[in-house]
Scaffold this motif. Structure first.
Motif, short mmCIF file in Angstrom:
data_model
loop_
_atom_site.label_atom_id
_atom_site.label_comp_id
_atom_site.label_asym_id
_atom_site.label_seq_id
_atom_site.Cartn_x
_atom_site.Cartn_y
_atom_site.Cartn_z
N ARG A 1 68.04 62.41 103.02
CA ARG A 1 68.81 62.81 104.21
C ARG A 1 69.48 64.14 103.86
O ARG A 1 70.60 64.18 103.35
CB ARG A 1 69.83 61.73 104.56
N TRP A 2 68.76 65.24 104.13
CA TRP A 2 69.20 66.58 103.72
C TRP A 2 70.57 66.91 104.29
O TRP A 2 71.35 67.62 103.66
CB TRP A 2 68.17 67.63 104.11
N TRP A 3 70.88 66.40 105.47
CA TRP A 3 72.17 66.69 106.10
C TRP A 3 73.34 66.05 105.35
O TRP A 3 74.48 66.43 105.54
CB TRP A 3 72.17 66.26 107.57
N LEU A 4 73.02 65.09 104.44
CA LEU A 4 74.04 64.50 103.59
C LEU A 4 73.95 65.02 102.15
O LEU A 4 74.64 64.53 101.26
CB LEU A 4 73.92 62.96 103.58
N GLY A 5 73.06 66.00 101.94
CA GLY A 5 72.90 66.58 100.61
C GLY A 5 72.06 65.76 99.66
O GLY A 5 72.09 65.99 98.45
#
Length: 80
Positions: A41-45
């Motif tokens: 989940r790239w938006w959570l790093g």
């Protein structure tokens, strides 16, 4: 399967998990039942990771290994 999400120690041979240690107990991996890539989940790093569904001792478990140097191993889920 129930979610666990705990960091674990995993031994690897030829790029596959061969043994995991969870709650102080060692579980030899008898079989890798499935393998897939998860982009994270790239938006959570989160980093991308390899996921393995394994039979280890009496456990059926999903292990995840983060990409990159120092990538951690996670016990994501275990069979209820």
């Amino acid at each position: 399967m129930r979610a666990v999400q705990q960091e674990v120690q995993v031994e690897v041979r030829r790029g596959r998990p061969t043994r995991l240690v969870w709650r102080g107990q060692a579980y030899p991996v008898a079989q890798v039942l499935d393998w897939w890539r998860f982009g994270g989940r790239w938006w959570l790093g989160e980093r991308p990771r390899n996921c393995y569904l394994v039979q280890a001792g009496g456990l059926t478990a999903e292990l995840q290994h983060e990409d990159g140097l120092g990538g951690r191993w996670w016990l994501a889920r275990v069979q209820d």
